[in-house]
Structures are given as structure tokens and as C-alpha cells.
Design a protein around this motif. Structure first.
Motif, PDB file in Angstrom:
ATOM      1  N   HIS A 227       2.483  -3.894   0.941  1.00  0.00           N
ATOM      2  CA  HIS A 227       1.940  -4.425  -0.309  1.00  0.00           C
ATOM      3  C   HIS A 227       0.480  -4.006  -0.468  1.00  0.00           C
ATOM      4  O   HIS A 227       0.046  -3.630  -1.574  1.00  0.00           O
ATOM      5  CB  HIS A 227       2.063  -5.952  -0.313  1.00  0.00           C
ATOM      6  CG  HIS A 227       1.581  -6.589  -1.573  1.00  0.00           C
ATOM      7  ND1 HIS A 227       0.317  -7.131  -1.703  1.00  0.00           N
ATOM      8  CD2 HIS A 227       2.198  -6.768  -2.785  1.00  0.00           C
ATOM      9  CE1 HIS A 227       0.171  -7.617  -2.924  1.00  0.00           C
ATOM     10  NE2 HIS A 227       1.289  -7.425  -3.602  1.00  0.00           N
ATOM     11  N   GLU A 228      -0.297  -4.043   0.617  1.00  0.00           N
ATOM     12  CA  GLU A 228      -1.686  -3.602   0.575  1.00  0.00           C
ATOM     13  C   GLU A 228      -1.778  -2.128   0.195  1.00  0.00           C
ATOM     14  O   GLU A 228      -2.657  -1.720  -0.564  1.00  0.00           O
ATOM     15  CB  GLU A 228      -2.334  -3.814   1.950  1.00  0.00           C
ATOM     16  CG  GLU A 228      -2.618  -5.253   2.304  1.00  0.00           C
ATOM     17  CD  GLU A 228      -3.910  -5.735   1.672  1.00  0.00           C
ATOM     18  OE1 GLU A 228      -4.987  -5.247   2.053  1.00  0.00           O
ATOM     19  OE2 GLU A 228      -3.833  -6.602   0.776  1.00  0.00           O
ATOM     20  N   MET A 230       0.089  -0.393  -1.686  1.00  0.00           N
ATOM     21  CA  MET A 230       0.345  -0.141  -3.093  1.00  0.00           C
ATOM     22  C   MET A 230      -0.616  -0.870  -4.030  1.00  0.00           C
ATOM     23  O   MET A 230      -0.847  -0.421  -5.149  1.00  0.00           O
ATOM     24  CB  MET A 230       1.781  -0.568  -3.436  1.00  0.00           C
ATOM     25  CG  MET A 230       2.844   0.356  -2.871  1.00  0.00           C
ATOM     26  SD  MET A 230       2.670   2.057  -3.475  1.00  0.00           S
ATOM     27  CE  MET A 230       2.822   1.824  -5.230  1.00  0.00           C
ATOM     28  N   ASN A 231      -1.206  -1.976  -3.569  1.00  0.00           N
ATOM     29  CA  ASN A 231      -1.925  -2.827  -4.510  1.00  0.00           C
ATOM     30  C   ASN A 231      -3.376  -3.110  -4.152  1.00  0.00           C
ATOM     31  O   ASN A 231      -4.056  -3.826  -4.884  1.00  0.00           O
ATOM     32  CB  ASN A 231      -1.190  -4.180  -4.633  1.00  0.00           C
ATOM     33  CG  ASN A 231       0.213  -4.008  -5.171  1.00  0.00           C
ATOM     34  OD1 ASN A 231       0.415  -3.834  -6.365  1.00  0.00           O
ATOM     35  ND2 ASN A 231       1.198  -4.040  -4.275  1.00  0.00           N
ATOM     36  N   ALA A 232      -3.853  -2.563  -3.038  1.00  0.00           N
ATOM     37  CA  ALA A 232      -5.238  -2.819  -2.640  1.00  0.00           C
ATOM     38  C   ALA A 232      -5.963  -1.499  -2.427  1.00  0.00           C
ATOM     39  O   ALA A 232      -5.391  -0.411  -2.572  1.00  0.00           O
ATOM     40  CB  ALA A 232      -5.270  -3.673  -1.363  1.00  0.00           C
ATOM     41  N   TYR A 253      -2.889   2.794   5.779  1.00  0.00           N
ATOM     42  CA  TYR A 253      -1.792   2.732   4.810  1.00  0.00           C
ATOM     43  C   TYR A 253      -0.495   3.192   5.460  1.00  0.00           C
ATOM     44  O   TYR A 253      -0.488   3.878   6.484  1.00  0.00           O
ATOM     45  CB  TYR A 253      -2.090   3.596   3.579  1.00  0.00           C
ATOM     46  CG  TYR A 253      -2.388   5.048   3.884  1.00  0.00           C
ATOM     47  CD1 TYR A 253      -1.380   6.008   3.870  1.00  0.00           C
ATOM     48  CD2 TYR A 253      -3.688   5.459   4.184  1.00  0.00           C
ATOM     49  CE1 TYR A 253      -1.660   7.334   4.148  1.00  0.00           C
ATOM     50  CE2 TYR A 253      -3.974   6.779   4.456  1.00  0.00           C
ATOM     51  CZ  TYR A 253      -2.948   7.721   4.443  1.00  0.00           C
ATOM     52  OH  TYR A 253      -3.224   9.038   4.721  1.00  0.00           O
ATOM     53  N   ASN A 279       6.110   4.394  -4.865  1.00  0.00           N
ATOM     54  CA  ASN A 279       6.010   2.949  -5.120  1.00  0.00           C
ATOM     55  C   ASN A 279       6.926   2.136  -4.208  1.00  0.00           C
ATOM     56  O   ASN A 279       7.160   0.959  -4.478  1.00  0.00           O
ATOM     57  CB  ASN A 279       6.322   2.634  -6.588  1.00  0.00           C
ATOM     58  CG  ASN A 279       7.703   3.150  -6.987  1.00  0.00           C
ATOM     59  OD1 ASN A 279       8.508   3.537  -6.139  1.00  0.00           O
ATOM     60  ND2 ASN A 279       7.973   3.135  -8.279  1.00  0.00           N
ATOM     61  N   ARG A 284      11.693  -1.563  -1.253  1.00  0.00           N
ATOM     62  CA  ARG A 284      11.673  -2.870  -1.918  1.00  0.00           C
ATOM     63  C   ARG A 284      13.081  -3.342  -2.244  1.00  0.00           C
ATOM     64  O   ARG A 284      13.408  -4.527  -2.096  1.00  0.00           O
ATOM     65  CB  ARG A 284      10.813  -2.797  -3.180  1.00  0.00           C
ATOM     66  CG  ARG A 284       9.334  -2.599  -2.862  1.00  0.00           C
ATOM     67  CD  ARG A 284       8.562  -1.978  -4.020  1.00  0.00           C
ATOM     68  NE  ARG A 284       8.409  -2.890  -5.140  1.00  0.00           N
ATOM     69  CZ  ARG A 284       7.814  -2.547  -6.277  1.00  0.00           C
ATOM     70  NH1 ARG A 284       7.342  -1.306  -6.443  1.00  0.00           N
ATOM     71  NH2 ARG A 284       7.692  -3.423  -7.264  1.00  0.00           N
ATOM     72  N   ASP A 380       3.180 -14.008  -4.134  1.00  0.00           N
ATOM     73  CA  ASP A 380       2.764 -12.830  -4.889  1.00  0.00           C
ATOM     74  C   ASP A 380       3.483 -11.578  -4.382  1.00  0.00           C
ATOM     75  O   ASP A 380       3.923 -10.733  -5.175  1.00  0.00           O
ATOM     76  CB  ASP A 380       1.254 -12.628  -4.764  1.00  0.00           C
ATOM     77  CG  ASP A 380       0.463 -13.685  -5.513  1.00  0.00           C
ATOM     78  OD1 ASP A 380       1.060 -14.356  -6.381  1.00  0.00           O
ATOM     79  OD2 ASP A 380      -0.730 -13.845  -5.209  1.00  0.00           O
ATOM     80  N   ILE A 381       3.593 -11.461  -3.052  1.00  0.00           N
ATOM     81  CA  ILE A 381       4.261 -10.291  -2.463  1.00  0.00           C
ATOM     82  C   ILE A 381       5.730 -10.278  -2.856  1.00  0.00           C
ATOM     83  O   ILE A 381       6.277  -9.232  -3.233  1.00  0.00           O
ATOM     84  CB  ILE A 381       4.088 -10.291  -0.932  1.00  0.00           C
ATOM     85  CG1 ILE A 381       2.610 -10.103  -0.560  1.00  0.00           C
ATOM     86  CG2 ILE A 381       4.940  -9.187  -0.299  1.00  0.00           C
ATOM     87  CD1 ILE A 381       2.334 -10.227   0.925  1.00  0.00           C
ATOM     88  N   TRP A 384       6.168  -9.208  -6.369  1.00  0.00           N
ATOM     89  CA  TRP A 384       6.039  -7.745  -6.463  1.00  0.00           C
ATOM     90  C   TRP A 384       7.339  -7.054  -6.064  1.00  0.00           C
ATOM     91  O   TRP A 384       7.766  -6.082  -6.714  1.00  0.00           O
ATOM     92  CB  TRP A 384       4.885  -7.290  -5.587  1.00  0.00           C
ATOM     93  CG  TRP A 384       4.717  -5.811  -5.491  1.00  0.00           C
ATOM     94  CD1 TRP A 384       4.320  -4.953  -6.469  1.00  0.00           C
ATOM     95  CD2 TRP A 384       4.981  -5.005  -4.341  1.00  0.00           C
ATOM     96  NE1 TRP A 384       4.296  -3.666  -6.006  1.00  0.00           N
ATOM     97  CE2 TRP A 384       4.696  -3.662  -4.685  1.00  0.00           C
ATOM     98  CE3 TRP A 384       5.406  -5.301  -3.040  1.00  0.00           C
ATOM     99  CZ2 TRP A 384       4.849  -2.616  -3.774  1.00  0.00           C
ATOM    100  CZ3 TRP A 384       5.537  -4.245  -2.143  1.00  0.00           C
ATOM    101  CH2 TRP A 384       5.260  -2.926  -2.523  1.00  0.00           C
TER     102      TRP A 384
END
Length: 388
Positions: A227-228, A230-232, A253, A279, A284, A380-381, A384
Motif C-alpha cells: 500500500h505504501e 502505491m500510495n506514499a 518499495y 497498480n 489485490r 483504509d488499506i 484500497w
């Protein structure tokens, strides 16, 4: 893959127990020599196991202490030589031996059991004497300052052999695997130690139970890091001691390949997702279907340096850990021994820096995972994931 190579697979152990007082390294070298490897090339023995020098797998004497003693490091290898007889070859010679016995003993319709056993041993000994043993060599480095051993193999049988031989060699000491809960206790912030103890899903000190009960650590860490990724911003700070300066930034990463699995009444179903990830849509989807992340390729970047490793989430083993290449400035005055020493120290510094970055990353995860706000963060994760 030797421990001084650019790419190596490693696991780590803590050395626990009480060594004798005095010079630990000198005592350790004496024990290595006492249990050194002995060649079986000129014999018919089937197996020989013992310690050899890291830089000379033919030398199990350890007569030159400086060959394995490097400041606070002890470097050595476990060597196992074994003769293996192909079953078809043994059967052919054994059958021939029985036929020859019956030819000179026509009163027998078949070879008596005791004679068969004698022939079997004789044929085995004859073939072993004519078969060269196959050597296998596994490197280890003992950081006596931290009492931590890094071992260059992930094979369960080889790891078990190493642990058993180490424990027998160094009386009063034993090796304990650095599994995820041990590493978490080591890197977690002081203010979160109580939360980590509460999150430990077993009160047993047994290693296998600790590993089995706390598989959530590796799974949650890999999920959080995906998650980090892709989103941080993927930028973190060095928080653990080591070659890199405290507070220095680095990048971490996931990419390239991830493995997931789920257990059912039909067995364990595994899924591997390979290739550059835009992504993580396949991953996912697999997570939504109930699978958990088992391992992934992790990249760590600092300045111009890059580490790449397949992280095994269950045990925190580091497979195919690729570190930056060793670069030395050579001159005409550098003798081979000094060059070997320089290579060793540079390789260990790069290896330890990569582990320092990993521990800093893991510590960052724990600050979020053990915080009261984790439930909201996890929601939140999961949201996503559902948006895949």
C-alpha cells in the motif's frame, strides 16, 4: 552463493548462552580447529562434516587465527563432503556379486541372508572407494560484538545441520533464529514495547510456536508496504544503528514478483504475480479472494546504492539478497592478504547497511501497526483493495 558474493541468500541467528571468560574469539577458533573438516578423499568413508576457513575450504586446521578473525567478526564455513552411489549402479554390482557367489557355490539355490548382507557391504565399500566425495560449503559470519551469526543458506536441512554442528562445537552456546517477533522486539520503539508484547499471539518461548502464532507480522508488513508503494512517497529515514548515518533518507518499495497463498480443504493454493507492477491489480484481486502475501521482492535505495531481495515473510529470511558491488581502489603496494581483508570489510559493510535499511523500514511499520490508529489505517488499506 558465498557470503562475499554480490548476491547471497541469508538467515540470521542470535548466539545465546554463557561462553567461558577471556578472549571469546580465541576460544571460538580453538573449537573450530578441534571440529575442523577432515578429508575423506583417500578413504572409503561416506560422509565428513567440519569447519573450514572462509577463504580456504581445504584448510580445517585454523592454524592461522587471523585467517578467520577480522576485528569483531569471525568468518568460517561449514563443509560437508558426501559420497553418493547411484542406485542402479549399486544394484548392477550387487547382482553380479550374488551371481558370482552362486557360480562357485552350486549347492545354493539363493544367497543366504548373512552372505547377502556381507556382499552388500563389500560392494558398497568397493564402490565408495572408487567414488569421489561431492563437497558442499556454506559460509557463516559471527559478529561477536552483537552475538549474531549470519548464515549463507536457506535450505532447511542445511540450516538444521549448521545449527546442530554449531551447538555441538561451542559448548554452552546455542543459536536462536532471528524470526519476525525477535526482530520486532529488537527494532521497535521503546514506547511501543508493551503494545508489541500484547500483540504477541503466544506466551510460549518455543521458537516454532512463536513463528507459527505470529505470521501476521510478515503478512501485515508486506500488505502495508504494498500500500505504501502505491500510495506514499516511499521515502523513509534510517532509525537503526549501522553503517548509514541516523536520519539519512532512503527509498523502499515492492516490485517484480509477489507470492500469495491460501489454505483450504484441498490443500494450499499459491499464486505468483511476476513482472513490473503498475497498480498491483492481480495481487489485490488475490488478496480479496482470501489469500495472504507470503513473499515479495523488496528494493532498497540509498543515494546511488541499490539492494534487491526476496523477503520471506514467515521467517524473515533474505533470499537472493543483491547488494551493491564492492569497489576498492587498488595500488601496486596492496598485498593479496590486505586486499582480501578490505573486500571482506567492504562486503560486510554493504550487507549490514542493507539490513540496517530493512530494520529501519520494519521499525516504521511497527510504529503504525502498534498504534491505536491502526484499525482506521487498516480500514483504509482494505478500502484500497476493494477499489481494485
Amino acid at each position: 552463493m558465498g557470503i562475499l558474493n554480490n548476491t547471497v541468500s541469508i538467515c540470521q541467528f542470535d548466539v545465546v548462552g554463557t561462553p567461558p571468560s577471556g578472549d571469546l574469539a580465541a576460544w571460538a577458533v580453538e573449537n573450530l580447529a578441534r571440529n575442523g573438516f577432515r578429508s575423506i578423499e583417500q578413504t572409503s568413508e561416506e560422509l565428513s562434516i567440519g569447519w573450514v576457513r572462509l577463504d580456504d575450504p581445504q584448510d580445517g586446521s585454523f592454524a592461522d587465527e587471523t585467517a578467520c578473525r577480522h576485528d569483531h567478526y569471525l568468518a568460517f564455513s561449514l563443509r560437508r563432503d558426501q559420497r553418493r552411489l547411484p542406485a542402479t549402479l549399486f544394484k548392477a554390482y550387487f547382482d553380479q556379486a550374488q551371481e558370482e557367489f552362486l557360480a562357485v557355490n552350486p549347492s545354493f539355490n539363493k544367497v543366504p541372508k548373512k552372505k547377502r548382507d556381507d556382499l552388500r557391504e563389500a560392494v558398497r565399500g568397493m564402490l565408495l572407494a572408487r567414488t569421489l566425495p561431492t563437497p558442499a560449503i556454506y559460509n557463516a559470519v559471527w559478529d561477536t560484538r552483537r552475538n549474531r551469526v549470519t548464515f549463507a543458506s536457506l535450505s532447511k536441512n542445511v540450516v538444521d545441520l549448521f545449527v546442530d554442528h554449531f551447538n555441538k562445537t561451542f559448548e554452552g552456546l546455542r543459536l536462536v533464529p532471528v524470526h519476525p517477533m525477535v526482530r520486532a522486539a529488537e527494532v521497535v520503539d521503546e514506547g511501543l514495547r508493551a503494545q508489541l508484547r500484547a500483540a504477541n499471539r503466544t506466551t510460549s518461548e518455543a521458537v516454532l510456536e512463536q513463528i507459527e502464532a505470529n505470521q501476521w507480522l510478515g503478512r501485515d508488513f508486506l500488505l502495508w508496504l504494498m500500500h505504501e508503494t502505491m500510495n506514499a512517497g516511499n521515502t523513509y529515514a534510517v532509525k537503526r544503528p549501522g553503517p548509514a548515518a541516523q536520519g539519512d533518507g532512503f527509498v523502499a518499495y515492492l516490485n517484480d514478483r509477489l507470492q500469495l497463498a491460501a489454505s483450504s480443504e484441498h490443500g494450499v493454493q499459491k499464486v505468483s504475480v511476476s513482472g513490473p507492477q503498475d497498480n498491483f491489480s492481480e495481487v489485490r484481486t488475490a488478496l480479496q479472494s482470501g489469500k495472504d502475501m507470503l513473499e515479495a521482492i523488496l528494493f532498497l535505495e540509498k543515494d546511488e546504492l541499490l539492494w534487491k531481495v526476496t523477503l520471506k515473510g514467515e521467517l524473515f529470511h533474505f533470499a537472493s539478497l543483491k547488494s551493491p558491488a564492492v569497489t576498492l581502489e587498488k595500488d601496486d603496494l596492496t598485498d593479496p592478504q590486505s586486499e582480501r581483508q578490505a573486500i571482506f570489510y567492504e562486503r560486510m559493510a554493504l550487507l549490514e547497511q542493507g539490513l540496517q535499511l530493512f530494520d529501519s523500514l520494519f521499525a516504521r511499520f511497527l510504529t503504525e501497526r502498534l498504534a491505536p490508529t491502526w484499525a482506521s489505517r487498516e480500514q483504509d488499506i482494505r478500502g484500497w483493495l476493494d477499489a481494485a
